[in-house]
Design an enzyme around this catalytic site. Structure first.
Site, short mmCIF file in Angstrom:
data_model
loop_
_atom_site.label_atom_id
_atom_site.label_comp_id
_atom_site.label_asym_id
_atom_site.label_seq_id
_atom_site.Cartn_x
_atom_site.Cartn_y
_atom_site.Cartn_z
N CYS A 1 -3.16 13.64 -6.11
CA CYS A 1 -3.03 13.88 -7.55
C CYS A 1 -4.00 14.98 -8.03
O CYS A 1 -5.15 15.02 -7.64
CB CYS A 1 -3.26 12.58 -8.30
SG CYS A 1 -1.92 11.41 -7.98
N SER B 1 -11.50 4.58 -11.15
CA SER B 1 -10.69 5.63 -10.55
C SER B 1 -11.39 6.96 -10.78
O SER B 1 -12.20 7.08 -11.70
CB SER B 1 -9.35 5.63 -11.30
OG SER B 1 -8.83 6.92 -11.42
N ASP C 1 -3.52 4.38 -4.29
CA ASP C 1 -4.28 3.69 -5.35
C ASP C 1 -3.50 3.62 -6.65
O ASP C 1 -3.57 2.63 -7.38
CB ASP C 1 -5.60 4.43 -5.61
CG ASP C 1 -6.72 3.95 -4.69
OD1 ASP C 1 -7.88 4.16 -5.04
OD2 ASP C 1 -6.40 3.35 -3.64
N CYS D 1 -5.49 10.81 0.79
CA CYS D 1 -5.81 10.09 -0.44
C CYS D 1 -7.01 9.17 -0.30
O CYS D 1 -7.61 9.06 0.78
CB CYS D 1 -4.56 9.42 -0.98
SG CYS D 1 -3.44 10.66 -1.67
N ASP D 2 -7.31 8.55 -1.42
CA ASP D 2 -8.61 8.00 -1.77
C ASP D 2 -9.42 7.37 -0.65
O ASP D 2 -10.55 7.77 -0.39
CB ASP D 2 -8.41 6.95 -2.88
CG ASP D 2 -7.88 7.60 -4.13
OD1 ASP D 2 -8.08 7.03 -5.20
OD2 ASP D 2 -7.27 8.66 -4.03
N LYS D 3 -8.88 6.32 0.01
CA LYS D 3 -9.73 5.57 0.96
C LYS D 3 -9.54 6.04 2.39
O LYS D 3 -10.32 5.70 3.28
CB LYS D 3 -9.42 4.07 0.88
CG LYS D 3 -9.49 3.50 -0.49
CD LYS D 3 -10.85 3.69 -1.15
CE LYS D 3 -10.83 3.21 -2.56
NZ LYS D 3 -9.92 4.00 -3.42
N GLU E 1 -10.42 -0.82 -8.97
CA GLU E 1 -10.61 0.30 -9.89
C GLU E 1 -10.10 -0.11 -11.27
O GLU E 1 -9.07 -0.76 -11.39
CB GLU E 1 -9.85 1.53 -9.41
CG GLU E 1 -10.43 2.12 -8.17
CD GLU E 1 -9.75 3.41 -7.77
OE1 GLU E 1 -8.75 3.78 -8.41
OE2 GLU E 1 -10.22 4.04 -6.81
C1 LIG Z 1 -4.92 6.85 -8.72
C2 LIG Z 1 -6.13 7.75 -8.42
C3 LIG Z 1 -6.11 8.95 -9.30
O1 LIG Z 1 -6.06 8.12 -7.05
C4 LIG Z 1 -7.40 6.95 -8.56
O2 LIG Z 1 -7.27 5.78 -7.79
C5 LIG Z 1 -8.67 7.66 -8.11
O3 LIG Z 1 -9.53 6.94 -7.56
O4 LIG Z 1 -8.83 8.84 -8.32
MG LIG Z 2 -8.73 5.53 -6.30
#
Ligand SMILES: CC(C)(O)[C@@H](O)C(=O)O
Ligand SMILES: [Mg+2]
Length: 557
Positions: free
Chosen positions: A191, A468, A78, A119-121, A442
């Site tokens: 992250c 985000s 993302d 990660c996110d999705k 986002e």
């Molecule tokens: C880039 C990030 C921090 O991953 C953001 O896209 C989120 O949704 O937390």
């Molecule tokens: Mg995200």
């Protein structure tokens, strides 16, 4: 075994021959075949190390008498997809991931699955698949990235996004930005704050589909390798005992996950993903449940971006079991639920301990009496809108402001960075919903620019897009119905007064009904922005953000 369909009996001699072509032995084929769903790739820092996690899972499967069979799925970063057309594809990738796992596990009837996201999705996509397929499954995430350091100051990716606004406002020099760029993300992992990836990895644990520690053990700790091996052992046990995801992820498990969400102050994207995951299990989770649970669940952890702590701090303080222990002791989570670990929620929390009561506060010293997320309603959002209230400055909790309207994220971000937006204004970004975007982008760049320019106590932002997990400030998203579906947000004009009342859960466009009716009569939907490829199909099938933006065959069957 389910895998007998592809390996047992006279007619499956050709199938076995194909397995032999890959080096599988008769002994391996006689064991449970466990699909290892590996989303490793070289474009997401949270996924760059997942091959090591997959190898550890496979070692665990073999130790327990199973045979691992690995296959890949895609994943979007993302952060790298942010503030350009790429972000239109982020949410849309969730459905492709769920469909890919379904397709592979249906075409090749594995006995069980170990799903490896980070990660996110990719996490919600895999959880959706697990509940859609309902074959024994365990999630093993890649783990959070450590915080970076700028001198003695802990920093993360969001520090860099916000610094862009600071440089444009003349509050930071470019040399410091370059040092921040080099130091903020020190290595592999998702992250380091409670952004969407870590939110979903923690909720996978709270749902009971991941082992204790899944959400918080840092990516670089050897404990994450051991966790992966234990998951590989456990999946063989779940297959042998016939324990399925829908036995574990029942309605009460979703209530637990939402309570943990509120206590942690998670990303607002959880309000999209939790209903979508529940939908796959035939369970309806509407936005009111978030308010109902938020009202009675205190905000116990002050994690980035709303507060100072990182996932490594939460891990050190006891992790999700410790958070759930505090909630269970206050009667705020269901204890008598099974988990993939073989222990109930009650047994897990009874063995847990809070090791740092500043990182995980007791109920009586909660950071906020209500949970991290609030859902607002009103003529601007009859189906709801979402805000991370735990990250809103007190002076912005109730505010009336003048609208500044933009029909795309990029236009709005430019206006903010160029210093055009004034204190007291409400930035309205529309035609960025699931259908209108398409893809429900986002809005990290505009919200980070507001913070970076020091306007987060003066300027609010409202959108039918989403945010985000790194967003903080008076940022209200998922406005439903979206502009492209004729929602009221399509009728807003520059200068209109908008009331934001987060404690009162209200979002109102202060324009008289007669004027709105006249504007409604004059409104026509703009032509679709994307008319070919996957996003065109996605836009034709996607539903409202208030329903998790799930895909639906509307009359096409
Ligand atoms: C880039 C990030 C921090 O991953 C953001 O896209 C989120 O949704 O937390
Ligand atoms: Mg995200």
């Amino acid at each position: 075994m389910r895998s007998d369909l592809m390996k047992s009996g006279l007619e499956k001699a050709p199938h076995r021959s194909l397995f032999k072509a890959m080096g599988y032995t008769d002994e391996e084929l006689q064991r449970p075949l466990i699909g290892i769903v590996n989303s490793a790739n070289e474009i997401i820092p949270g996924h760059i190390h997942l091959d090591r996690i997959a190898e550890a899972v496979k070692a665990g499967v073999r130790m327990a008498g199973g045979t691992p069979v690995e296959f890949p799925v895609i994943g979007v970063c993302d952060g790298i997809a942010m503030n350009h057309e790429g972000m239109k594809y982020s949410l849309a990738s969730r459905e492709l991931i769920a469909d890919s796992v379904e397709l592979m596990a249906k075409a090749h009837p594995f006995d069980g699955l170990v799903l490896i996201p980070n990660c996110d999705k990719i996490i919600p996509g895999m959880l959706m698949a697990a509940l859609r397929l309902n074959i024994p499954s365990i999630v093993v995430s890649g783990g959070p990235m450590l915080a970076g350091r700028l001198g003695s100051q802990p920093v993360d990716l969001i520090s860099v996004f916000e610094a862009v606004g600071s440089v444009r406002a003349g509050k930071m020099d470019r040399e410091t930005l370059k040092e921040l760029e080099d130091e903020a993300c020190p290595g592999c992992g998702s992250c380091a704050g409670m952004f969407t990836a870590n939110s979903m990895n923690c909720l996978a644990e709270a749902l009971g589909l991941a082992l204790p520690g899944n959400g918080t053990i840092p990516a670089v700790h050897a404990a994450r390798i051991r966790l992966a091996k234990y998951a590989g052992m456990r999946i063989v046990e779940l297959v042998r005992k016939g324990i399925y995801p829908r036995d574990i992820v029942v309605k009460e498990a979703f209530e637990n996950a939402i309570a943990v969400d509120m206590a942690l102050g998670c990303s607002t994207n959880t309000v999209l993903h939790v209903p979508a995951i529940a939908h796959e299990a035939g369970i309806s989770i509407d936005l009111n449940i978030f308010n109902d649970i938020s009202r009675k669940t205190p905000h116990l952890c002050s994690l980035r971006p709303g507060g100072p702590h990182f996932l490594e701090d939460l891990h050190r303080a006891g992790g999700i079991p410790a958070v759930m222990k505090v909630l269970a002791d206050a009667g705020l989570v269901n204890r008598d639920l099974p988990t993939v670990s073989g222990k109930t929620v009650g047994e897990i929390v009874d063995a847990a301990a809070v090791r740092d009561s500043e990182v995980i506060r007791p109920v009586e010293r909660a950071y906020h009496a209500e949970g991290g997320i609030a859902v607002l309603y009103g003529n601007l959002a009859p189906e709801g809108a979402v805000v991370k209230q735990s990250a809103v400055a007190p002076e912005m909790m109730k505010r009336t402001g003048r609208a500044r309207v933009f029909d795309s994220e990029q236009e709005a971000a430019k206006a903010i960075l160029d210093g055009v937006i004034q204190p007291g204004e409400v930035v309205v970004i529309r035609y960025e919903g699931p259908k209108g975007g398409p893809g429900m982008q986002e809005m990290l760049s505009p919200t980070a620019a507001i913070v970076g320019r020091g306007l987060d106590k003066d300027v609010a932002l409202i959108t039918d897009g989403r945010f985000s997990g790194g967003t903080r400030g008076a940022a209200i998203g998922h406005v439903s119905p979206e502009a492209a579906a004729g929602g009221t947000i399509a009728l807003v004009k520059d200068g209109d007064e908008i009331l934001i009342d987060i404690p009162g859960k209200r979002l109102e466009l202060l324009v008289d009904e007669g004027t709105l009716e006249k504007r409604r009569m004059e409104w026509t939907p703009p032509p679709p922005r994307i008319t070919s490829g996957y996003l065109a199909r996605y836009a034709a099938m996607v539903t409202s953000g208030a329903r998790g933006a799930v895909l639906e065959l509307r009359g096409q069957l």
